[in-house]
Every structure is written in structure tokens, then in C-alpha cells.
Design an enzyme around this catalytic site. Structure first.
Site, PDB file in Angstrom:
ATOM      1  N   CYS A 114      36.111  39.995  29.963  1.00  0.00           N
ATOM      2  CA  CYS A 114      36.010  39.116  31.142  1.00  0.00           C
ATOM      3  C   CYS A 114      35.776  40.032  32.340  1.00  0.00           C
ATOM      4  O   CYS A 114      36.631  40.173  33.202  1.00  0.00           O
ATOM      5  CB  CYS A 114      37.269  38.286  31.310  1.00  0.00           C
ATOM      6  SG  CYS A 114      37.839  37.460  29.809  1.00  0.00           S
ATOM      7  N   ALA A 115      34.613  40.659  32.405  1.00  0.00           N
ATOM      8  CA  ALA A 115      34.434  41.876  33.187  1.00  0.00           C
ATOM      9  C   ALA A 115      34.118  41.682  34.661  1.00  0.00           C
ATOM     10  O   ALA A 115      34.382  42.569  35.469  1.00  0.00           O
ATOM     11  CB  ALA A 115      33.333  42.723  32.560  1.00  0.00           C
ATOM     12  N   PRO A 117      34.148  40.977  38.575  1.00  0.00           N
ATOM     13  CA  PRO A 117      32.931  41.537  39.177  1.00  0.00           C
ATOM     14  C   PRO A 117      32.657  42.999  38.843  1.00  0.00           C
ATOM     15  O   PRO A 117      31.685  43.552  39.325  1.00  0.00           O
ATOM     16  CB  PRO A 117      33.195  41.378  40.678  1.00  0.00           C
ATOM     17  CG  PRO A 117      34.670  41.532  40.803  1.00  0.00           C
ATOM     18  CD  PRO A 117      35.249  40.871  39.568  1.00  0.00           C
ATOM     19  N   GLY A 119      35.207  45.813  38.677  1.00  0.00           N
ATOM     20  CA  GLY A 119      36.119  46.881  39.077  1.00  0.00           C
ATOM     21  C   GLY A 119      36.726  47.607  37.894  1.00  0.00           C
ATOM     22  O   GLY A 119      36.780  48.849  37.853  1.00  0.00           O
ATOM     23  N   LYS A 120      37.197  46.856  36.915  1.00  0.00           N
ATOM     24  CA  LYS A 120      37.840  47.474  35.762  1.00  0.00           C
ATOM     25  C   LYS A 120      36.813  48.111  34.841  1.00  0.00           C
ATOM     26  O   LYS A 120      37.050  49.180  34.274  1.00  0.00           O
ATOM     27  CB  LYS A 120      38.703  46.433  35.051  1.00  0.00           C
ATOM     28  CG  LYS A 120      39.825  45.910  35.946  1.00  0.00           C
ATOM     29  CD  LYS A 120      40.563  44.742  35.338  1.00  0.00           C
ATOM     30  CE  LYS A 120      41.672  44.246  36.273  1.00  0.00           C
ATOM     31  NZ  LYS A 120      41.150  43.629  37.516  1.00  0.00           N
ATOM     32  N   ASP A 184      41.007  40.981  31.033  1.00  0.00           N
ATOM     33  CA  ASP A 184      41.530  40.654  32.364  1.00  0.00           C
ATOM     34  C   ASP A 184      41.257  39.166  32.543  1.00  0.00           C
ATOM     35  O   ASP A 184      40.215  38.763  33.033  1.00  0.00           O
ATOM     36  CB  ASP A 184      40.833  41.492  33.427  1.00  0.00           C
ATOM     37  CG  ASP A 184      41.416  41.269  34.811  1.00  0.00           C
ATOM     38  OD1 ASP A 184      42.651  41.273  34.938  1.00  0.00           O
ATOM     39  OD2 ASP A 184      40.628  41.072  35.758  1.00  0.00           O
ATOM     40  N   CYS A 237      46.081  38.465  37.349  1.00  0.00           N
ATOM     41  CA  CYS A 237      46.461  38.650  38.750  1.00  0.00           C
ATOM     42  C   CYS A 237      47.277  37.440  39.209  1.00  0.00           C
ATOM     43  O   CYS A 237      47.139  36.980  40.343  1.00  0.00           O
ATOM     44  CB  CYS A 237      45.241  38.871  39.634  1.00  0.00           C
ATOM     45  SG  CYS A 237      44.047  37.516  39.629  1.00  0.00           S
TER      46      CYS A 237
END
Length: 479
Positions: A114-115, A117, A119-120, A184, A237
């Protein structure tokens, strides 16, 4: 300016149920200003450092991320030359823990499920590059979000493939295919309440229950793509235990997984076992609470898969073979000082030539936005370097590079041509354009000047000088 929406009363009641009197501290923290951070991001220079020109904006290091820094109150740095060059990524400090938890190892095959935007994804790519590289696939099911993912991956030079598929479709194509997976997960976003007023406005009391259903479905498919012994990092989050501790408990009860201890990050608390049927091992997961740590709300857990979940391993597809096109090989040799091996294994889609990052993961039924980083565009019988390729090599990687100052870089990013520096009259047709050692893009040599090849869709007249922005920084906040 319109006042941000109030923190939902139903959310406060839910937190009072879980936290008791401590909920007052949480609600107060969610009404304060959010913490801002940035992270070194230039993957072509994985052991590099942030340029000194950024020092006035930094307010101490993020204790759980070696590349992360807090930003002092002041202007946004999103419209600066170094941001456009991919030198840094603006990221919530708490979110930087996820890649650290994954701990990518050399040569691994990694999926960020679930990449968007990005950041990870870009953080994992940076850590992997420092350790010799990994095969990385970034996916997002939403078409608009996957385009933002591609833009951020390109900006920092992450050499990954990008897919635009549902977890179910990927699970069908890639059983037992990955050594490590990041989930994520989509969530109710309660940890973002002080950062994003829209999340407050859209939150509903049943959001944690609804998202828990989605999170379980994503994890179910993710585990089928993990090889036995592989790692899965689950993060959100949000704050509600329904999406955090109780999802962890569900995984432990229904799948052959074990929770692993995470690093002893300062300011993070153990997850609450008393919110998960008193299962002691749930405490190995970690939380950053906005009223305890310097970051937005985040939850991270790392699992080890003990036995296979998929019924059979993946059938391997045929990978691309090294290019034998003499014209392509000659053009590469004219562009770069030393041709990366990945640039000889290519996939052509319409007029664009990509490095093949999917390899034997390629399956015709999947929606693949990019099989790897773009290297060139074919225009008739001629190759032109793709903008993305400028971010893939370190300083000195191209046969010709022009280093420019900030004022000239601002004009370049707006689309203006460059003056031809002395000594460049007989150099390569295409040259990289750099500022403080970070590549901005390409230019093409012409009589008396360098024609600007910076993509028209990225050009901007809003780029600001770091020196001018430094005057707006609140230096009293430095730690």
C-alpha cells in the site's frame, strides 16, 4: 482562513474509554501544531548527507531514524531546488520508523503493498541501496495515488517497479514470492488529526470497525505472498486498538506468524496487551502517541512467517535478457561513464525504455505502471534520456555534467535554457545538470547553449531560494 474542524466528540469518548484520564493529554496534543520532518533521500548517493544549505531549517535528529531530521517552524521546503532534485523527502517523523522496522537485507525481494505516496518505499530503497541493493516492488490500488507514488519514486531515484493492482490480484500472481512485505494499511487516520483537518472532518465513529475489515483482507493476501521465514511489517497512522492491537491479535490467532521485537526507539511505547486479550507478546509492537513522542500517531508491528500460507510456490516467469541492440549499447556508452548492468536488461513500452526491475515477477495479467525506472525515450531512430534516469546515477556517473548555482537552477526548473559552459563544446550530446552534487535533469548541447530537457509537466516558476526562506525560520524552536 477557516478554522479547522473540532476533534470529533465521538472520538474523544472512544479515547476516554481506552485511555481513561490520559485521553485529556492526547486530545490536547491533537490540538497543537504537528511535528514536521525531512529525511535524506537521494538513492543514487546512498551514503551521502544533506547539503549544508539545509542546516538553518533543521531542529535536531529523529532518534529512531538515522537519516531523519525535525524541521523548525517556518516555510515549507517543497518548492526548493534541492527538494525537486530529490535530495530529501518531506515525511512525518513517526512514519520513518517503518522502513527501520523492516530492516531490508542485501538481495531481498521486497513488496510495499500500500505504497502511495511513497515515503516508506523510498526509505526502504535507500536503506537497501546502502546494503548492496534489493528487488523492490511498490504497489497501490488507487489510480490517482499510484501516479503520485511514481512521481516521488522518480524524484529520489528509487529503482523499483510500480504496480496498480488489488492485493487479491497480486496474491494470485505472486504466491510465496517475497522475502519482506510492508503493509502500511489504509486506516481511520486518527494519528493525523492535528496534521490534516480533512481527516478530522471525514472521521466517523464506525471508521475503526470498517477499516479493520479492510486491513484484515489486505493482510490475508499479503501473507500468501510471503515466503516461509519472511518478514511482514504492519503499520497504521491511527490510534484505535481495533485497527492496531486487535488486528495483531487476529493475525496471531489465525496465521502461523510470530511477533518480533522492534528496536528500543526513544519516545515509543509498547503496544497494549490489555487491549488484546492480555496476550503478552502483543507488547512487542510499538506505538508513538502524539502526547508522548515528537511525531504524529503511529503503530508498527513486525511479524515472522513460520510456515507457508499459500498452497504452492510461485511459477517463475521468463525474465528479460541483456540487450544485444548495438544502437542501444552505443547510445548508453555515449551517455554514462560506466553502464549499470540493470540498464542492459530492458523492457520497452511504446516509446519508453525501462530498466527491468520486475524480472521473473512479470505477469501479463497485472496492471504494471512501470516495470522499472525509465531510462530513455525513443524518438524515431534516436534515443533521448528520460528525466527519471538523471536521478539513478551518482555524481560523475554521466559522461558530461554541468554544475549550476541555485539562481541558475531556479531558472532551469522553470524551463529556461542554459549557457554553454567553457570546455563543453566537444562533449557528449546530452549532459546531466546538477546543483550541490544532486542531479536535476538533462540538457542537450546546441550551438552556444544547452537546451533544457526538464519535463514540461514538472516545470515551475514557484521555486524559492533556500537563502531567502531561511529568514522565515523560527530559530527559537531549535533543540
Amino acid at each position: 482562513m477557516r478554522n479547522p474542524p473540532e476533534i470529533p466528540a465521538a472520538f474523544v469518548r472512544q479515547m476516554e474509554h481506552w485511555l481513561g484520564a490520559e485521553a485529556r493529554d492526547l486530545v490536547a496534543a491533537l490540538s497543537a501544531k504537528p511535528w514536521r520532518g525531512l529525511r535524506y533521500a537521494a538513492i543514487a548517493r546512498p551514503r551521502g548527507e544533506l547539503p549544508p544549505s539545509l542546516a538553518p531549517f533543521l531542529s535536531g535528529g529523529v532518534p529512531w531514524a538515522a537519516d531523519g531530521f525535525y524541521l523548525a517552524p517556518g516555510p515549507s521546503l517543497g518548492y526548493t531546488v534541492l527538494h525537486q532534485a530529490g535530495a530529501f523527502y518531506l515525511q512525518d517523523p513517526s512514519a520513518m520508523a517503518v522502513a527501520v522496522a523492516l530492516d531490508p537485507q542485501p538481495g531481498e525481494r521486497i513488496l510495499d503493498l500500500c505504497a502511495a505516496p511513497g515515503g516508506k518505499t523510498t526509505h526502504v530503497a535507500l536503506m537497501a541501496a546502502r546494503r548492496g541493493g534489493a528487488q523492490l516492488v511498490a504497489n497501490d490500488v488507487h489510480r490517482d495515488r499510484v501516479l503520485a507514488l511514481a512521481e516521488n519514486v522518480e524524484r529520489v531515484g528509487a529503482p523499483c517497479a510500480i504496480t496498480n493492482e488489488s492485493p487479491a490480484a497480486l496474491a494470485d500472481a505472486w504466491p510465496q514470492a517475497f522475502d519482506a512485505i510492508v503493509v502500511d494499511a489504509p486506516c481511520s487516520g486518527e494519528g493525523m488529526f492535528r496534521k490534516d483537518p480533512a481527516v478530522r472532518a471525514e472521521w466517523r465513529p464506525d471508521a475503526p470497525e470498517r477499516f479493520q475489515v479492510l486491513q484484515k483482507d489486505i493482510l490475508r493476501h499479503a501473507l500468501t505472498m510471503l515466503r516461509p521465514g519472511g518478514r511482514l511489517v504492519y503499520s497504521t497512522c491511527t490510534l484505535n486498538p481495533l485497527e492496531n492491537e486487535q488486528v495483531v491479535l487476529w493475525l496471531l490467532d489465525h496465521y502461523p506468524v510470530a511477533l518480533e521485537p522492534l528496536p528500543d526507539w526513544p519516545e515509543w511505547r509498547p503496544a497494549r496487551s490489555d487491549w488484546a486479550a492480555d496476550r503478552e507478546e502483543v507488547g512487542l509492537a510499538k506505538r508513538l502517541w502524539p502526547h508522548v513522542g515528537r511525531g504524529e500517531g503511529h503503530f508498527v508491528a513486525r511479524f515472522r512467517l513460520l510456515d507457508p500460507v499459500a498452497t504452492s510456490p510461485r511459477r517463475r516467469s521468463k525474465a528479460a535478457t541483456p540487450s544485444t541492440d548495438k544502437a542501444w549499447d552505443a547510445w548508453l556508452a555515449s551517455l554514462v561513464a560506466e553502464v549499470p548492468p540493470a540498464w542492459r536488461k530492458t523492457v520497452a513500452r511504446k516509446s519508453v525504455v525501462f530498466a527491468d526491475a520486475l524480472g521473473d515477477l512479470a505477469v501479463s495479467s497485472l496492471r504494471v505502471l512501470r516495470p522499472g525506472p525509465p531510462i530513455a525515450e525513443r524518438k524515431g531512430q534516436v534515443f533521448v534520456p528520460h528525466h527519471a534516469a538523471s536521478r539513478l546515477l551518482p555524481p560523475g556517473g554521466f559522461r558530461a555534467t554541468v554544475e549550476i548555482d541555485e539562481e541558475t537552477a531556479i531558472r532551469y526548473l522553470a524551463g529556461e535554457p542554459l549557457a554553454l559552459p567553457a570546455g563543453h563544446d566537444h562533449e557528449a550530446t546530452f549532459c546531466a545538470v546538477a546543483h550541490e552534487g544532486f542531479h536535476l535533469g538533462f540538457a542537450k548541447r546546441a550551438p552556444g547553449r544547452l537546451n533544457n530537457l526538464y519535463p514540461r509537466g514538472l516545470r515551475s516558476t514557484r521555486i524559492e531560494s533556500l537563502a531567502a526562506l531561511a529568514a522565515e525560520v523560527d530559530s527559537s524552536s531549535y533543540t
